[in-house]
Structures are given as structure tokens and as C-alpha cells.
Motif scaffolding. Sequence first.
Motif, PDB file in Angstrom:
ATOM      1  N   GLU A 152       0.819  -1.244   0.079  1.00 32.22           N
ATOM      2  CA  GLU A 152      -0.053   0.033  -0.018  1.00 32.22           C
ATOM      3  C   GLU A 152       0.848   1.281  -0.156  1.00 32.22           C
ATOM      4  OE1 GLU A 152      -3.203   2.082   2.891  1.00 32.22           O
ATOM      5  OE2 GLU A 152      -3.006  -0.264   2.882  1.00 32.22           O
ATOM      6  N   ASP A 153       1.996   1.254   0.931  1.00 33.60           N
ATOM      7  CA  ASP A 153       2.641   2.357   0.947  1.00 33.60           C
ATOM      8  C   ASP A 153       3.609   2.809  -0.271  1.00 33.60           C
ATOM      9  OD1 ASP A 153       2.285   2.793   3.563  1.00 33.60           O
ATOM     10  OD2 ASP A 153       3.925   1.990   4.269  1.00 33.60           O
ATOM     11  N   VAL A 178       1.756   6.899  -6.679  1.00 33.03           N
ATOM     12  CA  VAL A 178       0.578   7.679  -7.274  1.00 33.03           C
ATOM     13  C   VAL A 178       0.865   9.264  -6.844  1.00 33.03           C
ATOM     14  CG1 VAL A 178      -1.765   8.672  -6.429  1.00 33.03           C
ATOM     15  CG2 VAL A 178      -1.106   6.123  -6.646  1.00 33.03           C
ATOM     16  N   ALA A 179       1.650   9.654  -5.707  1.00 40.63           N
ATOM     17  CA  ALA A 179       2.188  10.836  -5.676  1.00 40.63           C
ATOM     18  C   ALA A 179       3.167  11.538  -6.581  1.00 40.63           C
ATOM     19  CB  ALA A 179       2.434  11.037  -4.087  1.00 40.63           C
ATOM     20  N   LEU A 180       4.211  10.392  -6.815  1.00 37.49           N
ATOM     21  CA  LEU A 180       5.220  10.999  -7.743  1.00 37.49           C
ATOM     22  C   LEU A 180       4.710  11.161  -9.026  1.00 37.49           C
ATOM     23  CD1 LEU A 180       8.120   8.472  -7.080  1.00 37.49           C
ATOM     24  CD2 LEU A 180       8.119  11.089  -7.124  1.00 37.49           C
ATOM     25  N   GLN A 197       8.231  18.896   4.590  1.00 35.43           N
ATOM     26  CA  GLN A 197       7.730  18.173   3.617  1.00 35.43           C
ATOM     27  C   GLN A 197       8.933  17.484   2.847  1.00 35.43           C
ATOM     28  OE1 GLN A 197       6.325  21.650   1.386  1.00 35.43           O
ATOM     29  NE2 GLN A 197       4.104  21.540   2.021  1.00 35.43           N
ATOM     30  N   GLY A 198      10.213  18.129   2.783  1.00 32.74           N
ATOM     31  CA  GLY A 198      11.252  17.595   2.457  1.00 32.74           C
ATOM     32  C   GLY A 198      11.529  16.101   3.101  1.00 32.74           C
ATOM     33  N   VAL A 199      11.471  16.207   4.280  1.00 35.51           N
ATOM     34  CA  VAL A 199      11.773  14.789   5.164  1.00 35.51           C
ATOM     35  C   VAL A 199      10.500  13.708   4.819  1.00 35.51           C
ATOM     36  CG1 VAL A 199      11.702  13.920   7.347  1.00 35.51           C
ATOM     37  CG2 VAL A 199      12.955  15.946   7.000  1.00 35.51           C
ATOM     38  N   THR A 200       9.405  14.194   4.742  1.00 34.34           N
ATOM     39  CA  THR A 200       8.530  13.549   4.313  1.00 34.34           C
ATOM     40  C   THR A 200       8.706  12.886   2.963  1.00 34.34           C
ATOM     41  OG1 THR A 200       6.707  14.580   5.611  1.00 34.34           O
ATOM     42  CG2 THR A 200       5.792  13.002   4.104  1.00 34.34           C
ATOM     43  N   ALA A 212       9.400   8.759   2.185  1.00 28.63           N
ATOM     44  CA  ALA A 212       8.630   8.148   1.468  1.00 28.63           C
ATOM     45  C   ALA A 212       9.098   7.711   0.253  1.00 28.63           C
ATOM     46  CB  ALA A 212       7.262   9.145   0.942  1.00 28.63           C
ATOM     47  N   ILE A 213       9.928   8.336  -0.681  1.00 27.36           N
ATOM     48  CA  ILE A 213      10.422   7.675  -1.900  1.00 27.36           C
ATOM     49  C   ILE A 213      11.300   6.735  -1.628  1.00 27.36           C
ATOM     50  CG2 ILE A 213      12.025   8.481  -3.815  1.00 27.36           C
ATOM     51  CD1 ILE A 213      10.329  11.368  -3.802  1.00 27.36           C
ATOM     52  N   ALA A 214      12.141   6.773  -0.480  1.00 23.45           N
ATOM     53  CA  ALA A 214      13.046   5.810  -0.226  1.00 23.45           C
ATOM     54  C   ALA A 214      12.075   4.387  -0.108  1.00 23.45           C
ATOM     55  CB  ALA A 214      13.712   5.913   0.950  1.00 23.45           C
TER      56      ALA A 214
END
Lengths: 166, 269
Positions: free
Chosen positions: A98-99, A105-107, B45-48, B52-54
Amino acid sequence: MDFETVFDEMYPGLFRYCHRLTGDADVADDITQETFVRLYERRVEGAEERVRAWLFRTAIHLVRDRHRLRKNRRRLLEANPVLPAGTELPDRAVERGEDVARVRVALDRLKDRDREMLLLRYEGFSYREIAEAFDVAAESVGTLLARAERRFTKAYDPPGENDDAS
Amino acid sequence: MTHLDDGQLRALLDDELNDAEAGSARVHLGGCDECAQLLARIEAQGVTAREAIAILDVPAPAAGARQAVLARVRGTSSSSERPVPSEPSEAVSWAPFYLTLKRAAVIVLLLTGLAAALPGSAVRAWMVSRWTVAVEMFTGTESGAQPAAAELATSGQESDVAGVEFEVTDEPLRIVLAQIESGSLVVVRFVEGTRAALSGSDARFRRTADGRFEVTGGSGTIRIDVPRTVADASLWVNERIYLTVDGNRIDATGPIEAQTPEEISFRVR
């Protein structure tokens, strides 16, 4: 630095970048390999920084080339998964979590250039290098990155968090 | 009072402002709650985003990729395109790889092709016989017969042979290559007529469903002839799509080695 040393040092970062951009490990591997082959064929030489910038720029172009094929590929994969008889499904549970879906989606909400820039920054590229790669003013990179992160977090976080004026 | 904008604050966090700019920004932030809050928001926001991308990251298949890339660059070495660097330096430089080996391979291929092309040659006779045997084993028909799709082997029937050909009557056509050795060449040729063909050494062929054909365990060069009339087809190699045909559109998504209007070659990784 010889070619193999360049490969060993830069492959992981370039693969990670391509994977983050494409969301597909196989495609990322293909593009990363193709990028290194082109590096070799075109005899790109110079300082490590220059070679690294060339690799990432080339990979971005290859990703863009593949982008138009992605929808068709996804449609085929979803509609008709084909695996050889007796082959077990690969373990890609993490990618399908899910994550991961939320991040993707966000990207995908970002403009292509914003996404490419943001991920380059996360690979440690300086504002000057990013500006050169995208032919923009170095002074505008901070604004573009801030905008990309704002849009990303807005799409990624649950409603009510990280709301801002945008 | 002139407030700091997003870009300035992002650059401050990224240590991308010069000393004077950074000093001025910090002085301003010390007396401006609005900008300080904006800075905190941008930082969060940068940390999030970074964290998240990682989540997306997976281990890089570095070992296999290294071998594949080195195999490809060695195979594409050319003395005319890649002169030996005159002097070593700290800059990236390339050494010529395996030119002798490449020349030897080219000579062997040329001799083999020449032998196969000569009428009456032993090589030609052997290749023809292997192909014929392949058709018989795959289809269960007599040599020389032209079997229709309905006459092909039943599902699961296997043959350890050099090649098969068949009438394409079912679409979509799915050609699935599995357990193909890295470095193998898959050559797809678009041909006239309505008959498709698969061939390769050390490979097993079977039809597993209407319009679906598997080639397992091949190496070297695997050839696939696809009729131009086919409007819906896909080629899978080691669980990846290499080629799709959708009407008049052909998308090659595999690692292309060479391409002409009649033929696309992929190098398996």
C-alpha cells in the motif's frame, strides 16, 4: 578511472534513480545497463562529476523514451499475465504494498521534469548540476524543488496534513 | 519587510545559498515568524518526501547487470570506433576488449553461413534435416506436410529439437521464451504469409494453449518468424515483454540489439 570502476561506483545510484522514476525494477535495470553501454560506446571521458552527470542525463532521456510504452505494457501485464508453466510468481510484495502504491501515485502527480529534478536532488546533485541538466537557471532550482516536494506531500499525506497555500 | 520565498528557503536548507545570502536569510528568519513557519513546513515536506520515496527502493541487481554490460561492451568493441587512449589519466578511459575473440567469432559465423548456403554441403543437409525433424516431432505429421494449427502438438507435448513452424490461426499470439540464457540473441523477423516459426539450439518447444507457444531453455540465437498479417501478438522473454504487436503498431520494449524494417534483434539479459 576505468569503465568497470565507473560501473561499480555509479551503477547502484543510477539504478535507484531509474527505479524511482519508472517504478519497475526490470525497466530500471534495462535503462541503467543501456546507459552504461552508451557511456562506453561514446567514450564519454572526463572528471567523475562530468561522467556522472552524463549518465543521469542519458538515463532521463531513456526513461522518457520508454514512458510512452508504459501504458501499453501495464495494460498487457494486468490483462494477461504470462508466466511459464511451473514458475512461481516473483516476490514483489513490498513493491505492491500500500505504501509503495501511495508513493507512486504521489510521484505520478508531479510533472515529469519536477519528478526528475527532485529525484536527482535526492541522488545528491547540486543545484548547479540540476540547472545544467535541465537548462534552467540555478536560482530557480530551489523554487522548483520546493514546489515538487509540496505537491508530492500533498498527494502522499492523508487529507488534513501538510495543507498549504498551493 | 521582504519575506523569503520557497526557493530561498529550500536552498537554505540544502546549503545552496552563498554565505552572504544565507546570513541574510537567517537574520530575517530570526525576526519573522511567518517565514520561520514556512521554513519548518518546507523542511518537513522534504523529510516526508525523502522518506516516502525511499520506500520504493529495491536492491540493485548489480552482479548480473555488471556481467551483462561487460558482455555487451566487449561484443561491441571496434578498433575504428575505440582507439586506445594514448595515456592513462584520472579521467574515465576505456581499453579495447577482446578484438581477437570478436574477429574469430565473425570468421566462424561467416564460414558457417557459407557452408549452409552451399547446395549439397553437409552443414546445409544437417540443418535441413534438423528442421524437418523438428516439424515432425512438434506437429506429429509426416515430413513435408504443412500442418494447420489444429494439427499441432497437444498441450504439454515437448520436443528437444531445433525448430518448429505452424499456421497462425489463433490470436492473440503469445510466444513465451523462458529460461533463456543471458547473452542469447532473440531475432524476430516479420515475414510474408500466415506461418510462424520458432527455432533455436538446446531449446524445447511446446504449445500450451491456443495461440500460446513456449520455448524453454534456449541459448545462442533463437529465431522467431511472425507473419506480417498478425495483428495481436506479444513476445515474452524470461517473464518480460520484449515485443508487442497491436494492429499496425509494433512496440519493442526489450533490449534491442539491432533493428531493420524486417527484423528486430534482442540481446537477452
